[in-house]
Design an enzyme around this catalytic site. Structure first.
Site, short mmCIF file in Angstrom:
data_model
loop_
_atom_site.label_atom_id
_atom_site.label_comp_id
_atom_site.label_asym_id
_atom_site.label_seq_id
_atom_site.Cartn_x
_atom_site.Cartn_y
_atom_site.Cartn_z
N HIS A 206 0.83 -1.19 0.00
CA HIS A 206 0.00 0.00 0.00
C HIS A 206 0.88 1.25 0.00
O HIS A 206 1.84 1.34 0.74
CB HIS A 206 -0.90 0.01 1.24
N SER A 207 0.55 2.20 -0.88
CA SER A 207 1.13 3.54 -0.84
C SER A 207 2.65 3.50 -0.91
O SER A 207 3.23 2.94 -1.84
CB SER A 207 0.63 4.26 0.41
N MET A 208 3.34 4.06 0.10
CA MET A 208 4.81 4.06 0.10
C MET A 208 5.38 2.66 0.22
O MET A 208 6.53 2.42 -0.14
CB MET A 208 5.33 4.94 1.24
N VAL A 230 -1.60 -1.17 -4.11
CA VAL A 230 -2.79 -0.40 -3.75
C VAL A 230 -2.40 1.07 -3.62
O VAL A 230 -1.68 1.45 -2.70
CB VAL A 230 -3.40 -0.93 -2.44
N HIS A 370 -7.90 6.74 0.05
CA HIS A 370 -6.57 6.12 0.04
C HIS A 370 -6.47 4.94 1.00
O HIS A 370 -5.77 3.97 0.71
CB HIS A 370 -5.53 7.18 0.39
#
Length: 393
Positions: A206-208, A230, A370
């Site tokens: 997810h994300s970073m 994601v 997010h």
């Protein structure tokens, strides 16, 4: 067996990676180890591919393990709430072996303040306005905006006191400010985890955390079957964050730590050319993104090699699914990450926007932000991801 919950499992905890270093005052300490929770389903034999979960910035594996309460203010609305399952619970019920990690220097992966510099603490407005209840600030330029945040008072100025908001704030951690160092250490330590598992796995990041996933697939391409990214941190070369475009460029396109390209690039990404590209006509509201190439590369028919495009050779055979929320800021620029991967030679890249009138119809609807793994329709999203994983064989 009928009395055993579908997500029943055994649990093992261990650490991978890390090395002894001098702490600067004559003592030794361990640097860079990663905390791992290993969950094994007990109802049925495990599926072919274990899943390794990698959380995003300032987050830990708890995002996939627990969920905030879903408020049901009245009985008439209670039936509209999808399954409250966490994603780990969902994949355990599908008989997947799971590994949940806390990235280096965060959560239960220890760090040592005298030798590390953390990022500033997260403000109490950030998760609510950027990650969660976007009715306060439209996260997407055209409807629908984010509508799935499980907040009992979406009109609150900050959301303090609501179960979902407090869950996020209480589980937010400081993070190493030196992104390249954090990513390089994570790559090294998690490569040890993949070697320990010793069979192909699927990364769900997810994300970073997706930056770690790209690096891990680069380090162990034969052990990474696929990546579910994601809302990956991006787009390439210049990330967008809570404050808009970041001034610092992303040296290796997708990562701050060194990513392997062919032909090879310099230690600070020298040799990677970039050009600003407008999105193709179609969906309104998409933003310009950087891809490889130069300002003089206007000929669409010109071969990519002639434009100086470098290839991510180790990721070529890794299947990638990029997942974007319908009401998230990422909806404006995740297309750039997808096109960067395709341009760099990754052969199978799919982009899934969780649209309420598309794939999410009948599964809790669209409008995700997010932090979709914590949102009301997380069960429906888990079903979609599980189907995609099942399609990998």
């Amino acid at each position: 067996m009928d009395n055993i919950p579908a997500d029943a499992h055994t649990r093992e905890v261990f650490y991978v990676g890390g090395e002894y270093v001098d702490d600067g005052v004559g003592n030794e300490t361990v640097y860079g180890q990663v905390y791992v929770e290993h969950l094994v389903p007990v109802r049925n034999p495990p599926q072919k591919y274990p899943i390794v979960f990698i959380p995003g910035s300032s987050r830990t594996g708890i995002d996939f393990l627990t969920t905030p309460s879903i408020p049901t203010p009245d009985k008439t609305n209670a039936g509209n709430n999808p399954s409250p399952q966490s994603w780990s619970s969902h994949f355990l019920s599908l008989s997947h072996e799971l590994y949940l990690i806390d990235p280096p220097f965060r959560g239960r992966s220890p760090w040592h303040p005298p030798t590390h510099l953390s990022s500033p603490p997260t403000s109490s407005s950030s998760p609510y306005l950027t990650f969660g209840a976007a009715p306060l600030r439209k996260a997407w330029t055209t409807p629908p905006s984010s509508t799935q945040w499980p907040d009992d008072d979406p009109s609150s100025p900050a959301g303090k006191g609501s179960p979902a908001f407090d869950h996020v704030m209480k589980s937010t951690h400081p993070q190493l400010a030196h992104l390249a160092e954090e990513q390089a250490v994570a790559q090294k330590s998690l490569a040890v985890l993949l070697d320990k598992i010793n069979k192909p796995i699927i990364l769900l990041a997810h994300s970073m955390g997706c930056k770690i996933a790209w690096l891990l697939a680069d380090a162990r391409p034969k052990l990474v079957r696929a990546i579910i990214a994601v809302e990956p941190a991006g787009p390439a070369f210049q990330m967008r964050g809570m404050g808009g475009l970041r001034k610092e460029l992303t040296a290796f396109g997708l990562t701050e730590a060194r990513l392997g390209f062919e032909p090879e690039v310099g230690p600070n990404g020298e040799g990677l050319r970039r050009r600003l590209v407008k999105p193709k006509e179609g969906e309104p509201g998409l933003l310009e993104c950087w891809l490889q190439g130069g300002d003089d590369d206007d000929d669409e028919e010109e071969e990519e090699e002639e434009k100086g495009v470098r290839r991510l050779a180790n990721l070529r055979g890794v299947e990638v699914l990029v997942v974007t929320g319908e009401g998230s800021p990422h909806r404006g620029y995740d297309w750039g990450t997808v096109e960067f991967l395709r341009q760099a030679g990754v052969e199978e890249v799919e982009h899934l926007v969780l649209r309420g009138e598309g794939v999410m119809k009948g599964r809790g609807g669209g409008g995700n932000g997010h932090m979709m793994m914590l949102e009301r329709n997380r069960g429906g999203i888990g079903e979609i991801l599980g189907e995609w994983v099942r399609g990998r064989g």
